[in-house]
Design an enzyme around this catalytic site. Structure first.
Site, PDB file in Angstrom:
ATOM      1  N   HIS A 118       0.832  -1.197   0.000  1.00 13.84           N
ATOM      2  CA  HIS A 118       0.000   0.000   0.000  1.00 13.84           C
ATOM      3  C   HIS A 118       0.870   1.253   0.000  1.00 13.84           C
ATOM      4  O   HIS A 118       2.046   1.215   0.358  1.00 13.84           O
ATOM      5  CB  HIS A 118      -0.903   0.009   1.233  1.00 13.84           C
ATOM      6  CG  HIS A 118      -1.992  -1.003   1.189  1.00 13.84           C
ATOM      7  ND1 HIS A 118      -2.876  -1.173   2.218  1.00 13.84           N
ATOM      8  CD2 HIS A 118      -2.366  -1.910   0.238  1.00 13.84           C
ATOM      9  CE1 HIS A 118      -3.739  -2.124   1.922  1.00 13.84           C
ATOM     10  NE2 HIS A 118      -3.442  -2.596   0.720  1.00 13.84           N
ATOM     11  N   GLU A 151       0.848   3.892   1.970  1.00 10.54           N
ATOM     12  CA  GLU A 151       1.361   4.305   3.272  1.00 10.54           C
ATOM     13  C   GLU A 151       2.588   3.496   3.671  1.00 10.54           C
ATOM     14  O   GLU A 151       3.546   4.050   4.218  1.00 10.54           O
ATOM     15  CB  GLU A 151       0.282   4.148   4.357  1.00 10.54           C
ATOM     16  CG  GLU A 151      -0.952   4.978   4.127  1.00 10.54           C
ATOM     17  CD  GLU A 151      -2.044   4.248   3.359  1.00 10.54           C
ATOM     18  OE1 GLU A 151      -3.218   4.555   3.595  1.00 10.54           O
ATOM     19  OE2 GLU A 151      -1.734   3.379   2.505  1.00 10.54           O
ATOM     20  N   CYS A 181      -6.014   1.781   5.702  1.00 10.21           N
ATOM     21  CA  CYS A 181      -6.720   0.554   6.080  1.00 10.21           C
ATOM     22  C   CYS A 181      -6.613   0.319   7.584  1.00 10.21           C
ATOM     23  O   CYS A 181      -5.602   0.608   8.207  1.00 10.21           O
ATOM     24  CB  CYS A 181      -6.212  -0.636   5.279  1.00 10.21           C
ATOM     25  SG  CYS A 181      -4.497  -1.119   5.555  1.00 10.21           S
ATOM     26  N   CYS A 190      -2.286  -0.349   7.562  1.00 12.34           N
ATOM     27  CA  CYS A 190      -1.618   0.945   7.354  1.00 12.34           C
ATOM     28  C   CYS A 190      -1.858   1.883   8.525  1.00 12.34           C
ATOM     29  O   CYS A 190      -0.960   2.638   8.903  1.00 12.34           O
ATOM     30  CB  CYS A 190      -2.070   1.567   6.043  1.00 12.34           C
ATOM     31  SG  CYS A 190      -1.444   0.656   4.610  1.00 12.34           S
TER      32      CYS A 190
END
Length: 149
Positions: A52, A54, A77, A87
Site C-alpha cells: 500500500h 502508506e 486501512c 496501514c
C-alpha cells in the site's frame, strides 16, 4: 486546514493518479509524508495492489515520519486480509503526529476502521480535504467491494 495542507493533498492525488490502472483490485492511493514543511516520503499503491501507499511512504521517510503529517487520498486501512499490520497501525507505530485524509473508504471491509484506529492511538485525523478531487482519481478504475453477509 491551511493552504499548505491543500498543496500536499494535491501532491498525494497526483501521486495516486500516476498509478491508475496498475493496482489490480485495489484503488490507487497516494500518500505524502511531510515534516517541517518538507516531503520526507511519498508513494502510490504498488502495481498489483501491494504494498500500500502508506507502507512505502513510511519506508521512504524512515525516522523522519515521527512527528510528521501524513496526507492520504483514501482512509488508511484499519485491517488487512493478511496477518500483517494495517496501514493505520503502521502510521501509529511510526509516530506520525497527524493524518489528513481526502475521503473515507467506501468498502464495507474497511470503511471507518483506519480512522478509528488512528484516533484511538491519539493521532488527530482530519477527513474531507479535496474529497471530490481525490474520489475522481481513486474511483476512476476501482469499484469498492462489499462483504458477503
Amino acid at each position: 486546514m491551511s493552504g499548505a495542507d491543500e498543496a500536499f493533498m494535491r501532491r498525494a492525488i497526483a501521486v495516486a493518479r500516476a498509478a491508475l490502472g496498475t493496482t489490480g483490485v485495489n484503488p490507487s492511493v497516494g500518500c505524502v509524508i511531510v515534516k517541517e514543511g518538507k516531503v520526507v516520503g511519498e508513494a502510490a499503491t504498488a502495481a498489483g495492489g501491494r504494498p500500500h501507499a502508506e507502507e512505502q511512504a513510511l519506508e521512504a521517510a524512515g525516522e523522519a515520519a515521527r512527528g510528521a503529517t501524513a496526507y492520504v487520498t483514501l482512509e488508511p486501512c484499519g485491517r488487512r486480509s493478511t496477518p500483517i499490520a494495517s496501514c493505520s497501525e503502521r502510521l501509529a507505530q511510526a509516530g506520525v503526529a497527524r493524518v489528513v485524509v481526502a475521503c473515507t473508504d467506501a468498502s464495507d471491509y474497511a470503511a471507518g476502521r483506519g480512522g478509528q484506529r488512528l484516533t484511538a492511538a491519539g493521532i488527530p485525523v482530519e477527513i474531507g480535504l479535496l474529497a471530490a478531487e481525490a474520489e475522481a482519481a481513486l474511483y476512476a478504475d476501482y469499484a469498492p467491494r462489499t462483504l458477503e453477509p
